[in-house]
Enzyme design. Structure first.
Site, mmCIF file in Angstrom:
data_model
loop_
_atom_site.group_PDB
_atom_site.id
_atom_site.type_symbol
_atom_site.label_atom_id
_atom_site.label_comp_id
_atom_site.label_asym_id
_atom_site.label_seq_id
_atom_site.Cartn_x
_atom_site.Cartn_y
_atom_site.Cartn_z
ATOM 1 N N HIS A 365 7.825 -10.518 -52.244
ATOM 2 C CA HIS A 365 9.144 -9.911 -52.417
ATOM 3 C C HIS A 365 9.325 -9.366 -53.821
ATOM 4 O O HIS A 365 10.039 -8.393 -54.035
ATOM 5 C CB HIS A 365 10.235 -10.881 -51.988
ATOM 6 C CG HIS A 365 10.343 -10.928 -50.500
ATOM 7 N ND1 HIS A 365 9.618 -11.816 -49.749
ATOM 8 C CD2 HIS A 365 11.004 -10.137 -49.625
ATOM 9 C CE1 HIS A 365 9.856 -11.582 -48.466
ATOM 10 N NE2 HIS A 365 10.698 -10.576 -48.370
ATOM 11 N N CYS A 681 11.013 -1.394 -40.634
ATOM 12 C CA CYS A 681 11.655 -1.612 -41.931
ATOM 13 C C CYS A 681 10.735 -2.313 -42.926
ATOM 14 O O CYS A 681 11.125 -2.621 -44.039
ATOM 15 C CB CYS A 681 12.964 -2.378 -41.779
ATOM 16 S SG CYS A 681 12.734 -4.056 -41.225
HETATM 17 C C1 PEP Z 1 9.094 -7.660 -43.268
HETATM 18 O O1 PEP Z 1 8.683 -8.795 -43.109
HETATM 19 O O2 PEP Z 1 8.393 -6.648 -43.057
HETATM 20 C C2 PEP Z 1 10.460 -7.409 -43.743
HETATM 21 C C3 PEP Z 1 10.977 -6.215 -43.732
HETATM 22 O O3 PEP Z 1 11.155 -8.452 -44.230
HETATM 23 P P1 PEP Z 1 10.842 -9.193 -45.605
HETATM 24 O O4 PEP Z 1 9.898 -8.349 -46.389
HETATM 25 O O5 PEP Z 1 12.139 -9.384 -46.304
HETATM 26 O O6 PEP Z 1 10.231 -10.482 -45.195
#
Ligand code: PEP
Ligand code: MG
Length: 761
Positions: A365, A681
């Site tokens: 993240h 996403c």
């Molecule tokens: C993902 O896992 O691709 C996502 C969009 O959520 P995060 O990156 O917040 O886990």
């Protein structure tokens, strides 16, 4: 003594010895004595010269140390390196690869055991044992040597890396700039001075170095002592008179130690042996601490801690001048153990040109955060201590994942040219950002933003953005010191929903756990990504879920644009349970809104497809939800069983792995069949080649960081749908992710899009 104890003792001892060469010499002698063999030696690899150099020996001719070099493809030593496995033979002279080096004087030895010293797939050297007897070394002996070599590898790798970097730029002899590699975490180029927000000095971690400028080092040491003396005086004057005696005694001890006649004399004596000030201090302090620890009196034993504390204070002044606490002027590259939203928030954005972190990987993240802000980043640089980059000129290449430390003037100029080219490209991209996202053959695509950081502005500025595809609500949670109240959350959600009443805003319920910790709600687990994360946590803590749901639903009063998205779903039961809670929240809010005569709509509900299990039950989930959103970040991690946050396996985290591509294709087909809208996403949607492949698969909605929207708009407008479909069909026939990557890069190059994935225009 058992083997493990022997091994630990040897490694500990080796770590304590300042110079690598001397440590290795100690090591070979100890191995020889412990295993009672006739000879033990270490050869270190020199990749520039393509040979191994005899670096330490007990048993071969000492005169050969440093002079005998064996080519990478020569002799038994070369063979061990080439094969990357132990070679255990009873009669070396009769081996076809044996090559005679008269200087080493090994004629008398017959038995030979060589094991490679390997760090991160690279052979750093060879450890050998030899014996007169014609015998094979035993399995135990071989195992012992192999184990020792694995431990030694890390020491050698660090010694190689730290060697150059311990020079401060001012004292550096002009050498070739050092290049450090990490995981490319956010594309872009940056040039600036390294800045470590939290500097720490740890005497234990000082790498021993020679300096050869005695008087300068003595001055440096004395200045550091003066500064420390002032600091300690300040500290003790701040403390109350009524301090217990033993605390006062510590200050007396500090005072005595800082006196030039005690510690100073010994440290300066070490500097005169050509050690730099930090090393000299370390050598003396270790000695002092050991002496205190060995005393019978427990009170005196504990003073060892104070001595180390004092030395860390002095060391800090040796390593960093007083200006370090103030934020330096000009362009900066932050170097930190780990990146947090709070750290970024505190930083003046206009001067932040790059981010380097020790932890994290390409889809941590922290990396997503850096990309969202458009700041180049290299992460997982585990071979370095942040302090070593402080105040050095750094050039960061976020495409390749490399950092050039202290580039020469000529190199700096080249970097500046590359940066200017990149800026020019982005100016062209920006100039066209408002043009609709349609391919050259008129295929329209809908681009959404991933929010959590300030997305509202971008949403306003760019009419092309169709809405928010993913609002990571955990980010505002992470920026606080306690859970935000319902009203605080309401204010955030209302702000976005109201600002864009005509655009769908997809808010994801809290997804903490994994690598998104809440400082006030620690979750300590051995496998956090397989643990209490996302919906799993919030269903267990319905009070947290309900407050959030109420805040979202209240925020949507009189509006119709709220959509709610559930993270980390792996079963239908979780969806039903969450739905029940959402309905409960809805009816509670509805009652209030009825009183106020406002309208309220039950928001649409979607699930993230990010756990492979959810993909397999799409048809079941479809009955209970209104839409799907594919989280490729987690889907990739769970599909490939590769922790997205672990730099050690970052090379295995492959977004273009055939398995990932096939699953993505399958999801697109299923969603079509089930007649459910689907958005992507995850970060793949904001990746130039990723976006093309997704479009070719049939996805029409892509959600990405606001920063990437303009880039992907440019990419999609540069190609034809049918050519992307052709690309996809080619790629789906390939099995090697590296080959797929090169194929995609070549496609981008041929469409003048190469500047988006590498440095230079
Ligand atoms: C993902 O896992 O691709 C996502 C969009 O959520 P995060 O990156 O917040 O886990
Ligand atoms: Mg996810």
């Amino acid at each position: 003594m058992n083997m493990l104890t022997t091994l630990q003792r040897i490694v500990q001892e080796v770590n304590r010895i300042p110079e690598l060469d001397r440590a290795l010499q100690y090591l070979v002698s100890t191995i020889k004595a412990t295993l009672q063999v006739d000879s033990c030696s270490i050869y270190l690899a020199n990749y520039d010269a393509q040979h191994h150099v005899l670096t330490a020996t007990d048993g071969l001719s000492p005169d050969a140390v440093g002079t005998v070099c064996i080519g990478f493809s020569e002799g038994l030593i070369g063979l061990v390196g080439q094969r990357e496995e132990p070679l255990n033979i009873q009669d070396a002279h009769h081996h076809p690869r044996f090559k005679h080096y008269p200087e080493v004087k090994e004629e008398k030895y017959n038995a030979f055991l060589g094991v490679p010293i390997i760090h991160q797939r690279r052979v750093l050297g060879i450890l050998t044992m030899q014996q007169r007897d014609q015998r094979r070394f035993s399995a135990d002996e071989e195992a012992f040597l192999v184990t020792l070599a694995t431990q030694l590898a890390l020491e050698i790798a660090h010694a190689n890396m730290f060697g150059e970097l311990m020079f401060s730029e001012a004292h550096a002899t002009p050498t070739v700039a050092q290049v450090i590699n990490g995981v490319p975490a956010s594309t872009g180029l940056g040039l600036g001075r390294g800045y470590v927000p939290v500097l720490s000095a740890d005497i234990e971690k000082v790498i021993h170095r020679k300096a050869h400028n005695v008087s300068e080092q003595i001055v440096l040491y004395r200045q550091a002592v003066d500064a420390t003396r002032k600091e300690v005086a300040q500290l003790s004057s701040n403390l109350d008179e009524s301090l217990p005696e033993d605390v006062k005694a510590i200050f007396v001890l500090y005072d005595q130690l800082l006196d030039a006649n005690s510690l100073g004399r010994e440290v300066e004596a070490q500097i005169k042996q050509d050690w730099d000030a930090a090393t000299a201090l370390k050598l003396v302090i270790q000695d002092y601490a050991a002496r205190f620890k060995a005393m019978d009196d427990p009170y005196m034993q504990e003073r060892a801690v104070d001595i180390v504390d004092l030395s860390n204070r002095i060391l800090k002044h040796i390593m960093f001048d007083d200006s370090h606490t103030a934020l330096p002027k000009g362009d900066l590259i932050v170097v930190a153990e780990e990146l947090s939203p709070t750290l970024l928030a505190e930083f003046p954005q206009e001067h932040l040109k790059g981010i380097i972190t020790i932890r994290g990987s390409q889809n941590s993240h922290a990396a997503i955060l850096a990309r969202a802000m458009g700041i180049p980043a290299v992460m997982g640089v585990s071979s370095i201590l942040p302090n070593l980059l402080h105040n050095k000129t750094l050039f960061i290449d976020g495409y390749a994942g490399s950092i050039t430390v202290s580039p020469s003037k000529a190199q700096e100029n080249e970097c500046a040219i590359l940066i200017a080219e990149e800026d020019a490209l982005y100016e062209r991209i920006d100039a066209q950002k408002d043009l609709p996202t349609v391919t050259k053959d008129s295929h329209p695509m809908d681009l959404f933003v991933n929010a959590g950081l300030a997305a509202e502005q971008e949403l306003k500025d760019n009419q092309n953005i169709m809405g928010v595809g993913l609002f990571r609500t955990e980010i505002p949670f992470m920026m606080r010191e306690r859970f935000p109240s319902e009203d605080e959350q309401y204010a955030i959600y209302r702000g976005i929903l109201q600002a864009h009443p005509e655009k769908p805003i997809t808010m994801r319920t809290l997804d903490v756990g994994g690598d998104k910790p809440l400082p006030y709600f620690p979750i300590v687990e051995e496998n956090p990504f397989l643990g209490w994360r996302g919906i799993r946590m919030t269903l267990d803590q319905p009070e947290i879920f309900l407050v959030q749901a109420r805040a979202m639903i209240r925020a949507s009063e009189e509006l119709t644009n709220l959509q709610i998205l559930l993270p980390m779903v792996s079963s239908l039961n979780e969806v039903r349970e969450a739905k029940r809670l959402l309905q409960q929240a809805f009816y509670e809010v509805k009652e209030e809104s009825n009183k106020n005569r406002t309208t309220l709509m039950m928001p649409k509900l979607g699930v993230m497809l990010e756990v492979p299990a959810a993909v397999h039950i799409m048809s079941q989930l479809a009955k209970d939800v209104d839409f799907f959103s594919v989280g490729t970040n987690d889907l990739t991690q769970y599909l490939l069983a590769v922790d997205r946050n672990n730099p050690r396996v970052s090379a295995l985290y492959q977004s273009y792995h055939p398995a990932v591509l096939q699953v993505m294709q399958h999801i697109a087909e299923q969603a079509e069949l089930l007649n459910k809208p689907v958005t992507v996403c995850g970060e793949l949607a904001g990746d130039p080649a990723g976006a093309l492949l997704l479009m070719a698969m049939g996805y029409t909605k892509l959600s990405m960081s606001a920063y990437n929207v303009r880039k992907i708009n440019w990419v999609l407008r540069s190609v034809r749908l049918y050519s992307a479909q052709h690309l996809l069909s080619e790629v789906l026939n390939l099995s090697d992710p590296q080959v797929i990557k090169s194929h995609l890069d070549a496609y981008l190059e041929s469409h003048q899009l190469g500047g988006l994935v590498r440095a230079g225009s």
